[in-house]
Design an enzyme around this catalytic site. Structure first.
Site, mmCIF file in Angstrom:
data_model
loop_
_atom_site.group_PDB
_atom_site.id
_atom_site.type_symbol
_atom_site.label_atom_id
_atom_site.label_comp_id
_atom_site.label_asym_id
_atom_site.label_seq_id
_atom_site.Cartn_x
_atom_site.Cartn_y
_atom_site.Cartn_z
ATOM 1 N N HIS A 1 45.869 20.031 -59.749
ATOM 2 C CA HIS A 1 44.957 18.785 -60.104
ATOM 3 C C HIS A 1 43.661 19.047 -60.861
ATOM 4 O O HIS A 1 43.492 18.529 -61.731
ATOM 5 C CB HIS A 1 44.628 18.278 -58.646
ATOM 6 C CG HIS A 1 43.717 17.042 -58.737
ATOM 7 N ND1 HIS A 1 44.227 15.902 -59.453
ATOM 8 C CD2 HIS A 1 42.469 16.821 -58.265
ATOM 9 C CE1 HIS A 1 42.987 14.890 -58.995
ATOM 10 N NE2 HIS A 1 41.998 15.693 -58.509
ATOM 11 N N ASP B 1 42.619 8.946 -51.096
ATOM 12 C CA ASP B 1 41.163 8.757 -51.433
ATOM 13 C C ASP B 1 40.892 7.802 -52.714
ATOM 14 O O ASP B 1 40.870 8.405 -53.842
ATOM 15 C CB ASP B 1 40.509 10.258 -51.813
ATOM 16 C CG ASP B 1 39.115 10.200 -52.004
ATOM 17 O OD1 ASP B 1 38.465 9.345 -51.280
ATOM 18 O OD2 ASP B 1 38.787 10.980 -52.773
ATOM 19 N N GLU C 1 44.816 8.607 -54.514
ATOM 20 C CA GLU C 1 44.722 10.096 -54.700
ATOM 21 C C GLU C 1 45.622 10.436 -53.375
ATOM 22 O O GLU C 1 45.179 10.084 -52.270
ATOM 23 C CB GLU C 1 43.283 10.755 -54.649
ATOM 24 C CG GLU C 1 42.828 10.382 -56.014
ATOM 25 C CD GLU C 1 41.411 11.292 -56.178
ATOM 26 O OE1 GLU C 1 40.812 11.682 -55.153
ATOM 27 O OE2 GLU C 1 41.284 11.879 -57.158
ATOM 28 N N LYS D 1 34.248 6.381 -55.473
ATOM 29 C CA LYS D 1 35.017 6.854 -54.161
ATOM 30 C C LYS D 1 34.583 6.138 -53.047
ATOM 31 O O LYS D 1 35.411 6.071 -52.066
ATOM 32 C CB LYS D 1 34.872 8.456 -54.206
ATOM 33 C CG LYS D 1 35.181 9.207 -55.220
ATOM 34 C CD LYS D 1 36.642 9.598 -55.342
ATOM 35 C CE LYS D 1 36.911 10.752 -56.340
ATOM 36 N NZ LYS D 1 38.251 11.235 -56.153
ATOM 37 N N GLN E 1 33.526 6.261 -61.882
ATOM 38 C CA GLN E 1 33.227 7.627 -61.631
ATOM 39 C C GLN E 1 33.044 8.516 -62.941
ATOM 40 O O GLN E 1 31.971 9.277 -62.981
ATOM 41 C CB GLN E 1 34.634 8.482 -61.150
ATOM 42 C CG GLN E 1 34.597 9.893 -60.472
ATOM 43 C CD GLN E 1 35.691 10.250 -59.931
ATOM 44 O OE1 GLN E 1 36.708 9.571 -59.808
ATOM 45 N NE2 GLN E 1 35.840 11.523 -59.969
ATOM 46 N N GLU F 1 46.567 11.420 -63.468
ATOM 47 C CA GLU F 1 47.314 12.528 -63.823
ATOM 48 C C GLU F 1 48.883 11.994 -64.367
ATOM 49 O O GLU F 1 49.390 12.467 -65.616
ATOM 50 C CB GLU F 1 47.752 13.207 -62.864
ATOM 51 C CG GLU F 1 46.214 14.246 -62.555
ATOM 52 C CD GLU F 1 46.379 15.169 -61.255
ATOM 53 O OE1 GLU F 1 46.727 16.331 -61.220
ATOM 54 O OE2 GLU F 1 46.033 14.393 -60.167
ATOM 55 N N ASP G 1 35.075 15.755 -49.250
ATOM 56 C CA ASP G 1 36.430 15.866 -49.774
ATOM 57 C C ASP G 1 36.471 17.206 -50.447
ATOM 58 O O ASP G 1 35.642 17.427 -51.467
ATOM 59 C CB ASP G 1 36.547 14.756 -50.932
ATOM 60 C CG ASP G 1 37.946 14.397 -51.470
ATOM 61 O OD1 ASP G 1 38.852 14.976 -50.933
ATOM 62 O OD2 ASP G 1 37.959 13.784 -52.587
ATOM 63 N N ARG H 1 38.018 5.282 -61.570
ATOM 64 C CA ARG H 1 37.865 6.185 -62.501
ATOM 65 C C ARG H 1 37.012 5.847 -63.372
ATOM 66 O O ARG H 1 36.190 6.852 -64.042
ATOM 67 C CB ARG H 1 39.386 6.647 -63.229
ATOM 68 C CG ARG H 1 40.599 7.193 -62.534
ATOM 69 C CD ARG H 1 40.087 8.329 -61.723
ATOM 70 N NE ARG H 1 41.317 8.702 -60.881
ATOM 71 C CZ ARG H 1 41.172 9.818 -60.033
ATOM 72 N NH1 ARG H 1 40.055 10.485 -59.788
ATOM 73 N NH2 ARG H 1 42.375 10.062 -59.290
ATOM 74 N N GLU I 1 46.233 12.806 -50.565
ATOM 75 C CA GLU I 1 45.746 14.118 -49.945
ATOM 76 C C GLU I 1 46.147 14.210 -48.703
ATOM 77 O O GLU I 1 46.695 13.337 -47.952
ATOM 78 C CB GLU I 1 44.223 13.655 -50.070
ATOM 79 C CG GLU I 1 43.348 13.583 -51.480
ATOM 80 C CD GLU I 1 42.283 13.495 -51.509
ATOM 81 O OE1 GLU I 1 41.441 14.299 -50.611
ATOM 82 O OE2 GLU I 1 41.527 13.219 -52.576
ATOM 83 N N THR J 1 38.317 4.844 -48.360
ATOM 84 C CA THR J 1 39.294 5.864 -48.259
ATOM 85 C C THR J 1 40.180 5.482 -46.722
ATOM 86 O O THR J 1 39.725 5.157 -45.894
ATOM 87 C CB THR J 1 38.341 7.227 -47.979
ATOM 88 O OG1 THR J 1 37.532 7.225 -48.718
ATOM 89 C CG2 THR J 1 39.511 8.215 -47.712
#
Lengths: 317, 317
Positions: free
Chosen positions: B70, B165, B131, B185, B172, B287, B63, B169, B133, B189
């Protein structure tokens, strides 16, 4: 039992059981994790006449950071203004994923990696290092969404290998904030040629864990009594023991699966560098030389040893 | 070409080519990377009648972190006292290895992960996030010790998928210093069900890279013009475009192999979350809500879309 994958006289890969100085041929195969245990014994081949291959296809490779002394040494070196251990260290066995596709069998030559050593400066690593580690090989998978209870974790372990997690300290230092090691580690990881099943290891009480781990990681601490040594160009530069490790493999598995992640057969879980309290018990050159070097030179040969796991050998080219 | 692996009426996995609303059966197989391209066309199956499976066995999953917006947003949130971008960010495409064994096909339910949210506090993640991606699938392997030149990197790419993904949070945040994301994570996925070959993507000039990358990463910057959207419970919450990415996939491959690491067929290289300059172009809830939440609730369904890649769907349970 010590199981490996070998080639004899340029033939196809076979699975074999090591017995002293002979290998007992258990038939064609490229993984010791296949159902070879019930196979009858085949012909014997002198160990000196075989070429060892990677003993199993590596599924996911996880590298932990489970030596208190190693983590403390690196914290002192790189974050001198802070507590050596990060706030999470005593609360979970920190780990990260490595590159499964570049795990190689001991004896494979290690090409010095290139990389960015600092801003704008790309070239061969000038701080190539070894890391003395133990690895555990998963034999029994688990299901996604079903954490493995710590008291059942060992049922998933097939056996153990020695691991040299080669590291380029300069490349790693420039890249690792904020997402962790990547190219500083991914060029090669060597494992010993045969996998020793867990029943051959001697389990002993582990160090005291303070604080007491959370419920899902709580188990009477244990470790494996494996005397380890690092030989560099024929000279022993470090002697330590796997019993020094702070976190045990059952806790590593319980942690790894606590979020619902599954295990696959062939997952490789390495302990992280194993260091001891004494200066001569450090499992990497960055610790042995306190980041002053010398690091590995071209032509240097590193041999990690620890009975009953055998040895893992690698020469820098 | 859009290729996937599907099951029809409970049968064995087959490889299929998507053509509008039908799937053309190319025969038995569990990977679109097998030699299916020369196969003659088989029977057609309505797309509504197939169950998609994972389109290829994932070898290594990497990743990256290649969206300037970002990386800047996360830096502002978590390291408010420092420059938002770490000193390495503009000099190499930062990346890390993820867990290949928990990559799942779109449509798979996502179980909320448990983990340590802070010291001594273990429980279900309260900050579950998506996420947005893009992923690139390696079709042509490379040899260990032989870096892939940036100008030849695209020859190794088979095609592209959308990637969600999923990220916890809180887990993490507690674990990621110093070795990067792991359990935050690794629980799941999701990738879109079919792989779109590279020739179907529209390549456009990329953003200006400042400073000019080092020689081994230097190539006229390009990006893929793929309009992207995130739908949460039927409502579009973000719209952006893959052309916003700072680092391109050729540079990611050149970087990844610059230390001698090899590529395998089935390696999955994800871009990292794709955000744009505007507040409504952000590719994650952390975000979009500036870490205030709300994050994902049980029952929430997230759909990432981007033609010609299709969609990747997942419901939190």
């Amino acid at each position: 039992m010590k199981l490996g994958v070998f080639r004899h006289r340029g033939g196809e890969p076979h699975v074999g059981r090591l017995d002293g100085d002979v290998v007992i041929d258990l038939g064609p195969g490229d993984s010791v994790l296949s159902r070879v245990l019930d196979s009858g014994d085949g012909p014997e081949v002198p160990v000196s006449a075989v070429q060892w291959l990677l003993p199993f296809p590596v599924a996911d490779y996880v590298d932990f950071y489970s030596s208190l002394e190693h983590a403390t040494n690196l914290g002192r070196m790189f974050r001198a203004d802070q507590e050596p251990l990060t706030p999470n260290w005593r609360h979970l066995p920190i780990g990260y994923h490595g590159r499964a596709g570049t795990v190689v069998v001991g004896g494979t030559e290690i090409r010095r990696p290139h990389g960015q050593r600092k801003v704008g400066d790309f070239g061969p690593s000038q701080k190539l290092d070894f890391e003395l580690e133990l690895g555990f090989v998963i034999g029994k998978p688990s299901r996604r969404g079903e954490p493995v209870p710590v008291e059942h974790a060992l049922e998933h372990v097939f056996g153990s290998v020695l691991v040299n997690d080669w590291s380029a300290r300069d490349i790693q230092a420039f890249e690792y904030v904020p997402l962790g090691p990547f190219l500083g580690k991914s060029f090669a990881t060597s494992i010993s040629p045969w996998v020793t099943t867990l029943d051959e290891l001697t389990s002993v009480p582990g160090v005291e864990q303070d604080p007491v781990p959370l419920a899902h990681l709580r188990i009477e601490n244990f470790a494996y009594d494996i005397p380890l040594e690092v030989e560099l160009n024929g000279e022993v530069v470090s002697r330590t023991n796997a019993r020094n490790l702070y976190w045990n493999v059952a806790q590593q598995i319980a942690h790894l699966t606590s979020n619902g992640a599954s295990l696959r057969a062939g997952d490789l879980l390495a302990t992280g560098t194993i260091s001891g309290a004494d200066e001569r018990e450090r499992g990497s050159l960055i610790e042995l030389t306190w980041n002053e070097g010398p690091f590995l030179q071209d032509g240097d040969e590193v041999v990690l040893r620890g009975e009953p796991l055998g040895e893992v050998r690698g020469r820098v080219v």
